[in-house]
Design a protein around this motif. Structure first.
Motif, PDB file in Angstrom:
ATOM      1  N   MET A 148       0.901  -1.087  -0.104  1.00  0.00           N
ATOM      2  CA  MET A 148       0.106   0.283   0.000  1.00  0.00           C
ATOM      3  C   MET A 148       0.804   1.357   0.014  1.00  0.00           C
ATOM      4  O   MET A 148       0.707   2.294  -0.866  1.00  0.00           O
ATOM      5  N   ALA A 149       2.124   1.187   0.842  1.00  0.00           N
ATOM      6  CA  ALA A 149       2.833   2.541   0.968  1.00  0.00           C
ATOM      7  C   ALA A 149       3.498   2.798  -0.489  1.00  0.00           C
ATOM      8  O   ALA A 149       3.606   3.604  -1.026  1.00  0.00           O
ATOM      9  N   ASN A 150       3.917   1.556  -1.365  1.00  0.00           N
ATOM     10  CA  ASN A 150       4.320   1.520  -2.564  1.00  0.00           C
ATOM     11  C   ASN A 150       3.712   2.386  -3.638  1.00  0.00           C
ATOM     12  O   ASN A 150       4.048   3.218  -4.176  1.00  0.00           O
ATOM     13  N   VAL A 151       2.171   1.938  -3.644  1.00  0.00           N
ATOM     14  CA  VAL A 151       1.378   2.642  -4.243  1.00  0.00           C
ATOM     15  C   VAL A 151       1.213   4.331  -4.042  1.00  0.00           C
ATOM     16  O   VAL A 151       1.372   4.923  -4.855  1.00  0.00           O
ATOM     17  N   LEU A 152       0.931   4.673  -2.666  1.00  0.00           N
ATOM     18  CA  LEU A 152       0.705   5.814  -2.316  1.00  0.00           C
ATOM     19  C   LEU A 152       1.949   6.549  -2.689  1.00  0.00           C
ATOM     20  O   LEU A 152       2.058   7.555  -3.143  1.00  0.00           O
ATOM     21  N   ALA A 153       3.268   5.993  -2.550  1.00  0.00           N
ATOM     22  CA  ALA A 153       4.497   6.745  -2.508  1.00  0.00           C
ATOM     23  C   ALA A 153       4.659   7.014  -4.100  1.00  0.00           C
ATOM     24  O   ALA A 153       5.058   8.070  -4.469  1.00  0.00           O
ATOM     25  N   ALA A 154       4.636   5.998  -4.933  1.00  0.00           N
ATOM     26  CA  ALA A 154       4.542   6.070  -6.489  1.00  0.00           C
ATOM     27  C   ALA A 154       3.579   7.254  -6.986  1.00  0.00           C
ATOM     28  O   ALA A 154       3.919   8.069  -7.625  1.00  0.00           O
ATOM     29  N   LYS A 155       2.459   7.453  -6.353  1.00  0.00           N
ATOM     30  CA  LYS A 155       1.463   8.266  -6.674  1.00  0.00           C
ATOM     31  C   LYS A 155       1.875   9.716  -6.409  1.00  0.00           C
ATOM     32  O   LYS A 155       2.180  10.664  -7.309  1.00  0.00           O
ATOM     33  N   GLU A 156       2.389  10.008  -5.152  1.00  0.00           N
ATOM     34  CA  GLU A 156       3.090  11.323  -4.809  1.00  0.00           C
ATOM     35  C   GLU A 156       4.342  11.666  -5.568  1.00  0.00           C
ATOM     36  O   GLU A 156       4.706  12.700  -5.881  1.00  0.00           O
ATOM     37  N   ALA A 157       5.398  10.452  -5.971  1.00  0.00           N
ATOM     38  CA  ALA A 157       6.559  10.933  -6.603  1.00  0.00           C
ATOM     39  C   ALA A 157       6.180  11.153  -7.905  1.00  0.00           C
ATOM     40  O   ALA A 157       7.055  11.737  -8.713  1.00  0.00           O
ATOM     41  N   SER A 158       4.960  11.011  -8.554  1.00  0.00           N
ATOM     42  CA  SER A 158       4.554  11.192  -9.959  1.00  0.00           C
ATOM     43  C   SER A 158       4.341  12.771 -10.313  1.00  0.00           C
ATOM     44  O   SER A 158       4.293  13.300 -11.308  1.00  0.00           O
ATOM     45  N   ARG A 159       4.462  13.583  -9.281  1.00  0.00           N
ATOM     46  CA  ARG A 159       4.436  14.898  -9.153  1.00  0.00           C
ATOM     47  C   ARG A 159       5.418  15.410 -10.165  1.00  0.00           C
ATOM     48  O   ARG A 159       5.359  16.508 -10.894  1.00  0.00           O
ATOM     49  N   TYR A 161       8.243  13.053 -10.963  1.00  0.00           N
ATOM     50  CA  TYR A 161       9.086  11.947 -11.855  1.00  0.00           C
ATOM     51  C   TYR A 161       8.215  11.504 -13.092  1.00  0.00           C
ATOM     52  O   TYR A 161       7.074  11.083 -12.513  1.00  0.00           O
ATOM     53  N   SER A 162       8.837  11.064 -13.933  1.00  0.00           N
ATOM     54  CA  SER A 162       8.035  10.257 -14.960  1.00  0.00           C
ATOM     55  C   SER A 162       8.028   8.896 -14.530  1.00  0.00           C
ATOM     56  O   SER A 162       8.744   8.399 -13.496  1.00  0.00           O
ATOM     57  N   PRO A 163       6.974   7.968 -15.024  1.00  0.00           N
ATOM     58  CA  PRO A 163       6.814   6.627 -14.660  1.00  0.00           C
ATOM     59  C   PRO A 163       7.960   5.907 -14.564  1.00  0.00           C
ATOM     60  O   PRO A 163       8.312   5.220 -13.892  1.00  0.00           O
ATOM     61  N   LEU A 164       8.795   6.171 -15.639  1.00  0.00           N
ATOM     62  CA  LEU A 164      10.303   5.206 -16.040  1.00  0.00           C
ATOM     63  C   LEU A 164      11.239   5.605 -14.808  1.00  0.00           C
ATOM     64  O   LEU A 164      11.913   4.612 -14.210  1.00  0.00           O
ATOM     65  N   ALA A 165      11.243   6.956 -14.473  1.00  0.00           N
ATOM     66  CA  ALA A 165      12.030   7.447 -13.254  1.00  0.00           C
ATOM     67  C   ALA A 165      11.549   6.837 -12.182  1.00  0.00           C
ATOM     68  O   ALA A 165      12.622   6.476 -11.064  1.00  0.00           O
ATOM     69  N   ILE A 166      10.586   6.732 -11.631  1.00  0.00           N
ATOM     70  CA  ILE A 166       9.891   6.144 -10.618  1.00  0.00           C
ATOM     71  C   ILE A 166      10.335   4.727 -10.343  1.00  0.00           C
ATOM     72  O   ILE A 166      10.913   4.242  -9.305  1.00  0.00           O
ATOM     73  N   THR A 167      10.231   4.089 -11.375  1.00  0.00           N
ATOM     74  CA  THR A 167      10.494   2.654 -11.555  1.00  0.00           C
ATOM     75  C   THR A 167      11.981   2.362 -11.237  1.00  0.00           C
ATOM     76  O   THR A 167      12.374   1.601 -10.524  1.00  0.00           O
ATOM     77  N   ALA A 168      12.822   2.925 -11.990  1.00  0.00           N
ATOM     78  CA  ALA A 168      14.156   3.050 -11.957  1.00  0.00           C
ATOM     79  C   ALA A 168      14.903   3.499 -10.730  1.00  0.00           C
ATOM     80  O   ALA A 168      15.796   2.855 -10.086  1.00  0.00           O
TER      81      ALA A 168
END
Length: 288
Positions: A148-159, A161-168
């Motif tokens: 759950m924390a992964n999903v919420l953190a990825a959503k916040e980081a998308s402000r 960072y690009s999807p590939l940047a978040i992943t890498a």
């Protein structure tokens, strides 16, 4: 995109079963592969967004904890208990997103998450007599919290960072954390064709799958995206039947249909534009 990403996650068995690697070994290899685009996605401007950067760092730690706990649950067994308790995560996300990310509450997500859990119970099967090992359930449930924390953190980081940047960018910290937890047990025992197979899985299931999922998070509410992650165990179960000869049965088929129907229902919920955010500073609760 979220649905396709979750479906690719469910294809991991095609790459893992022939190798015989342990869960931590496979996870470490996949995280190293996911880290490879890091030099190409580094952007100084993105790091200036401290909130997004902090979310990315949090994701690195929570993803390592998620992997460690989930693999421990799978190793302990039964597998059905491990998977079902791990997939409490979308329900946790649906409950937490309005508070952490200030998104509008999704009624369909709140109703669809437990409904889909019922479908998963039918699809994967539960041990006779209920939960056979309470420690497996505890480990799986704890992994759901970190997922759950992964999903919420990825959503916040998308402000920023690009999807590939978040992943890498989160993966090196996750791999290092996994190595610290499991030590040498996380390292592959041989450098042969099995390693190449896991690397191929890392590219397709992790790198491509995670990028698609993170891209989709930008377009649909977090709660709806989390419900679609149920396509991962559905895909895994179908591959088990079609490729590895594992029987699903009539109840399993019914459960799969419930999973699909619930995911489509949640994702198709009409979206109402969010209310304008107040200019008044929000007091931090320590969650982001």
């Amino acid at each position: 995109m979220v649905a396709l990403g979750a479906t690719l996650w469910g294809c991991w068995s095609l790459f893992l079963r022939p190798t015989g690697f342990s869960g931590p070994q496979s996870a470490f290899i996949a995280l190293v592969v996911v880290s490879l685009p890091t030099p190409f996605v580094l952007r100084r401007e993105a790091f200036r967004d401290r909130r997004a950067t902090l979310a990315l760092a949090v994701m690195g730690l929570t993803d390592a904890a998620n992997c460690a706990l989930f693999f421990a649950a799978v190793q302990r067994g039964p597998l059905s208990v491990a998977v079902l308790t791990h997939y409490l995560a979308p329900l946790f996300v649906a409950l937490a997103a309005p508070w952490v990310l200030r998104e509008r509450r999704s009624t369909r997500a709140l109703l669809g998450a437990p409904l889909t859990l019922v479908g998963l119970a039918l699809l994967l099967g539960t041990p006779q007599g209920g939960v056979a090992d309470s420690w497996t359930a505890i480990l799986g449930g704890a992994s759901a919290i970190f997922y759950m924390a992964n999903v919420l953190a990825a959503k916040e980081a998308s402000r920023s960072y690009s999807p590939l940047a978040i992943t890498a960018l989160h993966a090196p910290l996750s791999a290092l954390s996994l190595l610290l937890v499991f030590g040498r047990e996380a390292l592959p025992t041989a450098l042969d064709s099995r390693l190449l197979l896991v690397i191929a899985g890392g590219i397709l299931c992790s790198l491509v799958g995670n990028s698609l999922f993170n891209a989709g998070l930008r377009r649909i509410p977090t709660a709806a995206a989390s419900a679609l992650t149920y396509l991962e165990p559905l895909t895994a179960a179908l591959l088990g039947q079609l490729v590895f000869g594992e029987s699903i049965g009539a109840l399993g088929l019914l459960g799969g249909l419930i999973v699909l129907a619930s995911g489509v229902w949640v994702a198709s919920e009409p979206r109402v534009p969010a209310a304008p955010v107040s200019e008044t500073p929000v007091v931090s609760t320590g969650t982001g």
